[in-house]
Design a protein around this motif. Structure first.
Motif, mmCIF file in Angstrom:
data_model
loop_
_atom_site.group_PDB
_atom_site.id
_atom_site.type_symbol
_atom_site.label_atom_id
_atom_site.label_comp_id
_atom_site.label_asym_id
_atom_site.label_seq_id
_atom_site.Cartn_x
_atom_site.Cartn_y
_atom_site.Cartn_z
ATOM 1 N N MET A 12 -7.331 -3.860 -2.799
ATOM 2 C CA MET A 12 -7.056 -4.325 -1.436
ATOM 3 C C MET A 12 -6.366 -3.214 -0.665
ATOM 4 O O MET A 12 -5.347 -2.676 -1.107
ATOM 5 N N SER A 13 -6.927 -2.835 0.473
ATOM 6 C CA SER A 13 -6.311 -1.821 1.309
ATOM 7 C C SER A 13 -5.437 -2.486 2.357
ATOM 8 O O SER A 13 -5.483 -3.688 2.567
ATOM 9 N N THR A 14 -4.621 -1.659 3.018
ATOM 10 C CA THR A 14 -3.746 -2.162 4.072
ATOM 11 C C THR A 14 -4.028 -1.407 5.351
ATOM 12 O O THR A 14 -4.666 -0.350 5.344
ATOM 13 N N SER A 15 -3.534 -1.921 6.467
ATOM 14 C CA SER A 15 -3.749 -1.247 7.748
ATOM 15 C C SER A 15 -2.992 0.074 7.803
ATOM 16 O O SER A 15 -3.389 1.012 8.488
ATOM 17 N N THR A 16 -1.888 0.169 7.044
ATOM 18 C CA THR A 16 -1.105 1.405 7.049
ATOM 19 C C THR A 16 -1.823 2.515 6.297
ATOM 20 O O THR A 16 -1.843 3.663 6.731
ATOM 21 N N PHE A 17 -2.422 2.177 5.141
ATOM 22 C CA PHE A 17 -3.152 3.139 4.327
ATOM 23 C C PHE A 17 -4.548 2.575 4.033
ATOM 24 O O PHE A 17 -4.818 2.083 2.931
ATOM 25 N N PRO A 18 -5.457 2.644 5.012
ATOM 26 C CA PRO A 18 -6.748 1.942 4.877
ATOM 27 C C PRO A 18 -7.647 2.486 3.770
ATOM 28 O O PRO A 18 -8.568 1.799 3.345
ATOM 29 N N ARG A 19 -7.406 3.706 3.310
ATOM 30 C CA ARG A 19 -8.275 4.268 2.267
ATOM 31 C C ARG A 19 -7.613 4.268 0.885
ATOM 32 O O ARG A 19 -8.102 4.885 -0.049
ATOM 33 N N PHE A 31 -6.415 1.732 -2.112
ATOM 34 C CA PHE A 31 -6.689 0.378 -2.579
ATOM 35 C C PHE A 31 -5.696 0.008 -3.681
ATOM 36 O O PHE A 31 -5.782 0.501 -4.803
ATOM 37 N N THR A 32 -4.754 -0.836 -3.336
ATOM 38 C CA THR A 32 -3.733 -1.244 -4.294
ATOM 39 C C THR A 32 -4.391 -1.872 -5.519
ATOM 40 O O THR A 32 -5.212 -2.780 -5.384
ATOM 41 N N PRO A 33 -4.086 -1.372 -6.735
ATOM 42 C CA PRO A 33 -4.696 -1.960 -7.938
ATOM 43 C C PRO A 33 -4.520 -3.469 -7.969
ATOM 44 O O PRO A 33 -3.405 -3.979 -7.842
ATOM 45 N N ALA A 71 -9.181 0.553 -9.210
ATOM 46 C CA ALA A 71 -10.606 0.762 -8.928
ATOM 47 C C ALA A 71 -11.039 2.199 -9.175
ATOM 48 O O ALA A 71 -12.158 2.584 -8.836
ATOM 49 N N MET A 72 -10.162 3.017 -9.757
ATOM 50 C CA MET A 72 -10.510 4.410 -10.063
ATOM 51 C C MET A 72 -11.673 4.444 -11.063
ATOM 52 O O MET A 72 -11.658 3.724 -12.058
ATOM 53 N N PRO A 73 -12.711 5.285 -10.817
ATOM 54 C CA PRO A 73 -13.901 5.302 -11.688
ATOM 55 C C PRO A 73 -13.677 6.114 -12.969
ATOM 56 O O PRO A 73 -14.440 7.033 -13.290
ATOM 57 N N SER A 74 -12.643 5.793 -13.705
ATOM 58 C CA SER A 74 -12.298 6.567 -14.892
ATOM 59 C C SER A 74 -13.360 6.468 -15.982
ATOM 60 O O SER A 74 -13.436 7.350 -16.861
#
Length: 591
Positions: free
Chosen positions: A1-8, A10-12, A30-33
């Motif tokens: 989920m992203s926020t308006s402050t940091f739109p890019r 995505f909080t795990p 969501a990191m593609p590890s």
């Protein structure tokens, strides 16, 4: 989920792992590890009997700076001839005895620089020159041509990538075909330079750390046999971690496997060349414990850089081992490297950064200040210079003076600082020694300043804060002023000025300080001096007093060429902070 402050970002938000302890609430991200494989899935890691885990570093390896070749290739704007020469002269001055000076087949600039070394005396006779070439005949010819006629010893350094992905994607050769290419290059080196008496050879299986151990061993043994390695004319086998992909212990295992299994081991100089993609290049080199280390002064290089051989060397220095390289003017070294590379060095870079010996934290500052005091006292007790006794100042792994740094910037004050840092700066810059309780009080004044300004406080600003808080006469109506005093065997006469009126009083049988408090009490200003401390500012005496008025305990100071006058000024300055209604005392006269 992203926020308006940091739109890019995505909080795990994935599930908490089922086996996670209750105190760890980190969630799957969501990191593609999943796209990446660990080192054990990419290359066989030899699990032999490990000896490196019990080894201790006891001497410096042969350092080989590669700034002029590997580091130069990593620059957006490669060094011009003047910068290359300046860098080379720096490395010679520091004491490096083997220097990789270029890739002569890659550019005319590199070729010309090698020729400059051949045709001039900028390389002392005991400095070995290293030149770098791929295993390709025309490039080997160009490389050997660049060093023809050189008086110094020369190392011709040939390399070829050997890891599976490089073989398949870049070189399009299987193991057998690649071995043939490497051996053919080795024959060309022998044919073109083998008869030169001052030339030795080096081979690097590039991307060694991702190469199958048995294959790396196979090609290295083939080369040392072809070049007839002997203890009198040893071959350098250089094992690069070209792209870091594992923890340092894995690299140490790989190096130990080669050390244990190489043929003609007594005729091989085992060398390492770690890069720093994972940020562990220094640890890799230290764990590997090789005879020879290639790297860059301060770690420049492709991507995140080569191993930092200045940090490695000073790590040895901090363990009591002579690094065999001189860093006694590290700021001049830094300025030269920054000029040549056109890259500024980070202020927190180990040893050389502008802030690496600097403490802002109050607890750190207090410990450092006490450490310096103990160091000075121990030097006096032992009757030896401070520069010669054992170093054990807390938070400073080495004495900054060892590398040409002064103590001016060791402690700097900002909103995170405490009483230790404040006291240290006042003492080091102005010679003022203030007692602990005053340190606590003064730090509150400094904190008020930094909370307002939000920035760092210089020693000059600290003195201004101190002057305002304890020395300057407060702008308070009715504050007393010391007009005059006279001390005789019969007693002390004090003259105070208040509100345009002078008050003269005589005090028998007491000292001047007690006389001044008695004079103030007669005017309705009651203070009790709890402690008096003497210090100095330049040629002036500085008296610091702790005083109590009612339930309030505070500090004041007085400054004068005379200790006694400074003391009386401090008492009257204390009284100026707590004006009281006057009661008549005798017959005052107007000023």
């Amino acid at each position: 989920m992203s926020t308006s402050t940091f739109p890019r970002i995505f909080t795990p938000a994935g599930p908490v792992p089922a086996d996670a302890p209750v105190w760890n609430r980190q969630r799957h991200s969501a990191m593609p590890s999943h796209r990446y494989r660990d080192v054990y899935s990419r290359v066989e890691v030899p699990l032999a009997q490990r000896n490196w885990t019990t080894q201790r570093l006891t001497a410096a390896p042969l350092w080989v700076p590669v700034d002029l070749r590997d580091g130069n290739q990593a620059l957006a704007e490669p060094m011009d001839p003047g910068r290359k020469r300046r860098f080379f002269e720096l490395m010679v001055a520091m004491g490096y005895k083997e220097i990789e000076v270029g890739y002569p087949s890659a550019s005319q600039t590199d070729f010309d620089f090698v020729r400059l070394i051949v045709e001039t005396d900028i390389a002392p006779p005991d400095v070995t020159i290293v030149v770098f070439t791929p295993a390709r005949r025309d490039l080997i010819e160009r490389t050997v041509e660049s060093v023809r006629g050189v008086r110094n010893e020369v190392v011709v350094h040939m390399y070829t990538a050997t890891a599976p992905t490089w073989r398949e994607v870049v070189l399009h050769r299987d193991r057998t075909a690649l071995t043939e290419l490497i051996v053919a290059g080795g024959r060309d080196v022998m044919e073109l330079a083998g008869d030169l008496p001052n030339v030795r050879f080096e081979f690097s299986p590039e991307v060694f750390n991702l190469t199958e151990p048995d294959y790396a061993l196979e090609v290295c043994d083939a080369i040392t046999e072809l070049w007839d390695a002997t203890p009198e004319r040893p071959v350098i086998v250089n094992l690069p971690a070209t792209v870091e992909i594992a923890t340092p212990n894995v690299y140490a295992d790989q190096i130990e496997y080669m050390h244990t299994n190489l043929a003609r081991r007594d005729a091989v100089i085992l060398s390492v060349h770690p890069h720093n993609d994972r940020g562990t290049g220094i640890a890799c080199a230290e764990l590997a414990g090789a005879q020879r280390v290639e790297g860059c002064v301060f770690g420049n290089g492709e991507r995140t850089g080569n191993v930092d051989i200045a940090t490695l060397a000073l790590n040895l220095h901090a363990q009591g081992i002579d690094p065999m390289i001189d860093f006694s003017d590290i700021d001049e070294i830094r300025r030269t490297v920054e000029y040549c590379n056109r890259i500024e060095i980070h202020p927190r870079h180990p040893y050389v950064g502008d802030l690496v010996h600097t403490a802002f934290s109050g607890t750190h500052q207090d410990a450092i200040r006490k450490g310096f005091a103990e160091h000075r006292a121990r030097a006096v007790a032992e009757g030896r210079p401070e520069s010669e006794i054992d170093w054990r100042v807390t938070y400073l792994p080495i004495d900054p003076a060892d590398i040409g740094r002064t103590y001016d910037a060791v402690i700097r004050v900002n909103s995170q600082s405490g009483k230790g840092g404040v006291a240290y700066l006042l003492e080091s810059e102005y010679g003022i020694e203030i007692p602990r309780r005053l340190q606590i009080d003064f730090t509150r004044h400094v904190q008020d300043h930094t909370d307002t300004s939000g920035g760092e406080v210089t020693a000059t600003e600290l003195w201004e804060i101190f002057d305002t808080a304890y020395l300057a006469r407060p702008d308070v109506p009715g504050a007393p002023v010391l007009r005059a005093f006279d001390v005789t065997d019969a007693g002390t006469t004090i003259t105070l000025g208040i509100g345009g009126t002078e008050h003269r009083s005589v005090h028998e049988g007491v000292g001047p300080v007690e006389a001044s408090t008695d004079a103030l009490a007669r005017l309705g200003i009651d203070i009790e001096v709890l402690g008096l401390h003497q210090s100095s500012v330049g040629t002036d005496a500085l008296t610091l007093i702790e005083f109590r008025s009612g339930d309030d305990t505070r500090w004041a100071a007085g400054r004068h060429r005379s200790v006694l006058t400074a003391s009386l000024h401090a008492v009257v300055r204390a009284a100026a902070c707590i004006p009281r209604p006057l009661r008549t005392a005798g017959s005052p006269r107007s000023v």
